[in-house]
Motif scaffolding. Structure first.
Motif, PDB file in Angstrom:
ATOM      1  N   THR A  30       0.846  -1.558   0.086  1.00  0.00           N
ATOM      2  CA  THR A  30       0.179   0.075  -0.119  1.00  0.00           C
ATOM      3  C   THR A  30       1.051   1.053   0.154  1.00  0.00           C
ATOM      4  OG1 THR A  30       0.040  -0.027   2.780  1.00  0.00           O
ATOM      5  CG2 THR A  30      -1.801  -0.801   1.202  1.00  0.00           C
ATOM      6  N   ARG A  31       0.080   2.197  -0.577  1.00  0.00           N
ATOM      7  CA  ARG A  31       0.829   3.534  -0.276  1.00  0.00           C
ATOM      8  C   ARG A  31       1.847   4.083   1.185  1.00  0.00           C
ATOM      9  NH1 ARG A  31      -4.046   3.562   2.215  1.00  0.00           N
ATOM     10  NH2 ARG A  31      -4.356   4.608   4.083  1.00  0.00           N
ATOM     11  N   SER A  32       1.487   3.449   2.348  1.00  0.00           N
ATOM     12  CA  SER A  32       2.150   3.540   3.292  1.00  0.00           C
ATOM     13  C   SER A  32       3.212   2.818   3.394  1.00  0.00           C
ATOM     14  CB  SER A  32       1.489   2.802   4.377  1.00  0.00           C
ATOM     15  OG  SER A  32      -0.484   3.187   4.559  1.00  0.00           O
ATOM     16  N   SER A  33       4.115   1.521   2.426  1.00  0.00           N
ATOM     17  CA  SER A  33       5.186   1.046   2.940  1.00  0.00           C
ATOM     18  C   SER A  33       6.459   2.513   2.156  1.00  0.00           C
ATOM     19  CB  SER A  33       5.515   0.350   1.295  1.00  0.00           C
ATOM     20  OG  SER A  33       5.117   1.062   0.198  1.00  0.00           O
ATOM     21  N   TRP A  34       5.487   3.709   1.851  1.00  0.00           N
ATOM     22  CA  TRP A  34       6.600   4.958   0.959  1.00  0.00           C
ATOM     23  C   TRP A  34       6.309   6.274   2.741  1.00  0.00           C
ATOM     24  CZ3 TRP A  34       9.700   5.116  -2.715  1.00  0.00           C
ATOM     25  CH2 TRP A  34       9.312   4.063  -3.945  1.00  0.00           C
ATOM     26  N   ALA A  35       5.838   5.712   2.941  1.00  0.00           N
ATOM     27  CA  ALA A  35       5.726   6.571   4.450  1.00  0.00           C
ATOM     28  C   ALA A  35       7.852   7.416   5.090  1.00  0.00           C
ATOM     29  CB  ALA A  35       4.930   6.715   5.322  1.00  0.00           C
ATOM     30  N   MET A  64       8.535  -3.730   9.605  1.00  0.00           N
ATOM     31  CA  MET A  64       8.141  -2.769   8.656  1.00  0.00           C
ATOM     32  C   MET A  64       7.796  -1.753   9.123  1.00  0.00           C
ATOM     33  SD  MET A  64       6.665  -5.562   6.151  1.00  0.00           S
ATOM     34  CE  MET A  64       6.722  -7.119   5.548  1.00  0.00           C
ATOM     35  N   ARG A  65       6.743  -1.616   9.933  1.00  0.00           N
ATOM     36  CA  ARG A  65       6.526  -0.174  11.119  1.00  0.00           C
ATOM     37  C   ARG A  65       7.398   0.510  11.537  1.00  0.00           C
ATOM     38  NH1 ARG A  65       2.446  -4.169  12.654  1.00  0.00           N
ATOM     39  NH2 ARG A  65       3.238  -4.092  15.137  1.00  0.00           N
ATOM     40  N   ARG A  66       8.636   0.446  11.587  1.00  0.00           N
ATOM     41  CA  ARG A  66       8.965   0.634  12.626  1.00  0.00           C
ATOM     42  C   ARG A  66      10.452   1.876  11.911  1.00  0.00           C
ATOM     43  NH1 ARG A  66      12.426  -4.568  14.148  1.00  0.00           N
ATOM     44  NH2 ARG A  66      11.499  -5.446  15.776  1.00  0.00           N
ATOM     45  N   GLY A  67      10.140   3.057  12.485  1.00  0.00           N
ATOM     46  CA  GLY A  67      10.253   4.402  11.548  1.00  0.00           C
ATOM     47  C   GLY A  67       9.869   4.951  11.243  1.00  0.00           C
ATOM     48  N   LEU A  68       8.497   4.036  10.890  1.00  0.00           N
ATOM     49  CA  LEU A  68       7.239   4.976   9.959  1.00  0.00           C
ATOM     50  C   LEU A  68       6.913   6.181  10.811  1.00  0.00           C
ATOM     51  CD1 LEU A  68       5.362   3.033   7.749  1.00  0.00           C
ATOM     52  CD2 LEU A  68       7.524   3.974   6.908  1.00  0.00           C
ATOM     53  N   ASP A 120       0.481   7.717  12.001  1.00  0.00           N
ATOM     54  CA  ASP A 120      -0.402   7.433  10.968  1.00  0.00           C
ATOM     55  C   ASP A 120      -0.160   6.617  10.480  1.00  0.00           C
ATOM     56  OD1 ASP A 120       0.959   9.136   9.881  1.00  0.00           O
ATOM     57  OD2 ASP A 120      -0.316  10.778   9.997  1.00  0.00           O
ATOM     58  N   ALA A 121       0.508   6.924   9.642  1.00  0.00           N
ATOM     59  CA  ALA A 121       1.087   5.562   8.411  1.00  0.00           C
ATOM     60  C   ALA A 121       1.214   4.306   8.918  1.00  0.00           C
ATOM     61  CB  ALA A 121       2.079   6.107   7.748  1.00  0.00           C
ATOM     62  N   ALA A 122       2.341   3.665  10.564  1.00  0.00           N
ATOM     63  CA  ALA A 122       2.801   2.615  10.276  1.00  0.00           C
ATOM     64  C   ALA A 122       1.360   2.223  11.045  1.00  0.00           C
ATOM     65  CB  ALA A 122       2.838   3.089  11.761  1.00  0.00           C
ATOM     66  N   ALA A 123       0.635   2.927  11.070  1.00  0.00           N
ATOM     67  CA  ALA A 123      -1.329   1.780  11.850  1.00  0.00           C
ATOM     68  C   ALA A 123      -2.031   1.536  10.679  1.00  0.00           C
ATOM     69  CB  ALA A 123      -2.149   3.558  12.464  1.00  0.00           C
ATOM     70  N   ASP A 124      -1.637   3.294   9.609  1.00  0.00           N
ATOM     71  CA  ASP A 124      -2.792   2.352   7.956  1.00  0.00           C
ATOM     72  C   ASP A 124      -2.214   0.853   7.533  1.00  0.00           C
ATOM     73  OD1 ASP A 124      -4.115   4.706   7.997  1.00  0.00           O
ATOM     74  OD2 ASP A 124      -2.896   5.878   7.202  1.00  0.00           O
ATOM     75  N   LEU A 125      -0.959   1.501   7.885  1.00  0.00           N
ATOM     76  CA  LEU A 125       0.190  -0.488   6.812  1.00  0.00           C
ATOM     77  C   LEU A 125       0.015  -1.517   8.075  1.00  0.00           C
ATOM     78  CD1 LEU A 125       3.946  -0.100   6.206  1.00  0.00           C
ATOM     79  CD2 LEU A 125       2.540  -1.975   7.770  1.00  0.00           C
ATOM     80  N   ARG A 126      -0.663  -0.971   9.400  1.00  0.00           N
ATOM     81  CA  ARG A 126      -0.667  -2.163  10.020  1.00  0.00           C
ATOM     82  C   ARG A 126      -2.270  -2.687   9.557  1.00  0.00           C
ATOM     83  NH1 ARG A 126      -3.547  -4.193  14.526  1.00  0.00           N
ATOM     84  NH2 ARG A 126      -2.803  -6.258  16.107  1.00  0.00           N
ATOM     85  N   THR A 127      -3.300  -1.908   9.434  1.00  0.00           N
ATOM     86  CA  THR A 127      -4.434  -2.433   9.256  1.00  0.00           C
ATOM     87  C   THR A 127      -4.866  -2.712   8.191  1.00  0.00           C
ATOM     88  OG1 THR A 127      -5.269   0.144   8.932  1.00  0.00           O
ATOM     89  CG2 THR A 127      -5.594  -1.135  10.792  1.00  0.00           C
TER      90      THR A 127
END
Length: 291
Positions: free
Chosen positions: A47-52, A174-178, A181-188
């Motif tokens: 998803t877009r969150s991978s680019w945050a 993967m969410r570390r360093g994001l 809000d983007a980390a939460a989006d990525l998780r869901t």
């Protein structure tokens, strides 16, 4: 308590309608006038969150657009087959909607072929391409039996793991360093049951699409291209990583405005592990494309 909600780190949300009437979810952050707009194309199933993190490193220096392809994140599924040329058409629909004069397109993994195909035939509006550990038809490993077996196993396991929630748990590194809000989006959204279905829809024609690229390579003309390769094996194995990076070097050697960069601390997920490196290569092309 009153007040407005805090802005999302990935920008203002919106929707783009494709030429056949589908809507895809986009987010945009602003930048100074007179510079190309950066559009970030995620890897297969991502998803877009991978680019945050990359987007944050570019913030304020260029306008940035991220979006979810059909069936991923907050975009509805596509009833049609998710073949490469359809993905590229959707990207061009996003670019048409944004309406910038010039773009720098960055594609990670399967996003690499998508931005190359989208650029072909519309080279006048692309100031540069950044291919981040891209899938490349020059690597023969994609056509081997071992990968075919691995893909069949993955297709069987991923839906089960998504339903049990184990895939969401696996996104923690993967969410570390994001941004939060983007980390939460990525998780869901990433690796959810719906996200896995979107991933498998894109994966279904990968080999066929790569064969098509071998037979009829997209002509990106004189558009400057930077290829970034991960240097760590990260489960690929030493021989596979060497073969993939050799294909990347070959891609970068196809013209005078081409550059090959190694991400020495990264495997495949370079946008998450070395976002500043990726942002720096994008901004280099943004600056060279400044009006």
């Amino acid at each position: 308590m009153t007040g407005t909600a805090a802005a999302h780190s990935q920008g203002e949300p919106g929707h783009v309608r494709t030429r056949d009437g589908r809507t895809v979810f986009v987010q945009r952050t602003a930048g100074p006038p007179g510079v190309p707009t950066v559009v970030l194309e995620a890897g297969m199933g991502a998803t877009r969150s991978s680019w945050a993190a990359v987007q944050g490193a570019i913030a304020g220096r260029a306008p940035v657009v991220v979006y979810d392809r059909s069936g991923l994140g907050r975009s509805a599924p596509d009833p049609g087959p998710r073949i490469l040329h359809r993905l590229a058409m959707d990207l061009n629909d996003v670019l048409d909607h944004v309406g910038a004069d010039r773009y720098v397109l960055a594609g990670h993994s399967w996003g690499g072929p998508i931005v190359r195909v989208a650029t072909a035939g519309r080279t006048e509006r692309v100031a540069g391409l950044v291919l981040v550990d891209p899938t490349d038809e020059g690597c023969e490993l994609y056509f081997g039996r071992a990968l075919a077996v691995q893909e069949r196993i993955t297709a069987a396991l991923l839906p089960v793991l998504a339903r049990t929630g184990l895939l969401r748990w696996s996104t923690a590194p993967m969410r570390r360093g994001l941004p939060a809000d983007a980390a939460a989006d990525l998780r869901t959204e990433w690796l959810s049951p719906a996200g896995v279905a979107g991933h498998l829809a894109e994966a279904a024609s990968t080999v066929h699409d790569l064969r098509g690229l071998q037979a009829d390579p997209p002509d990106t003309g004189t558009v400057p291209v930077t290829v970034i390769s991960g240097a760590e094996t990260s489960g690929l194995g030493r021989r596979s990583r060497a073969a993939l990076n050799a294909a990347h070097a070959g891609r970068a050697g196809l013209g005078p405005e081409r550059r090959h960069v190694l991400a020495l601390r990264s495997g495949h997920l370079v946008p998450l592990t070395e976002p500043d490196l990726v942002a720096g290569e994008i901004l280099r092309l943004v600056e060279s494309g400044r009006q």
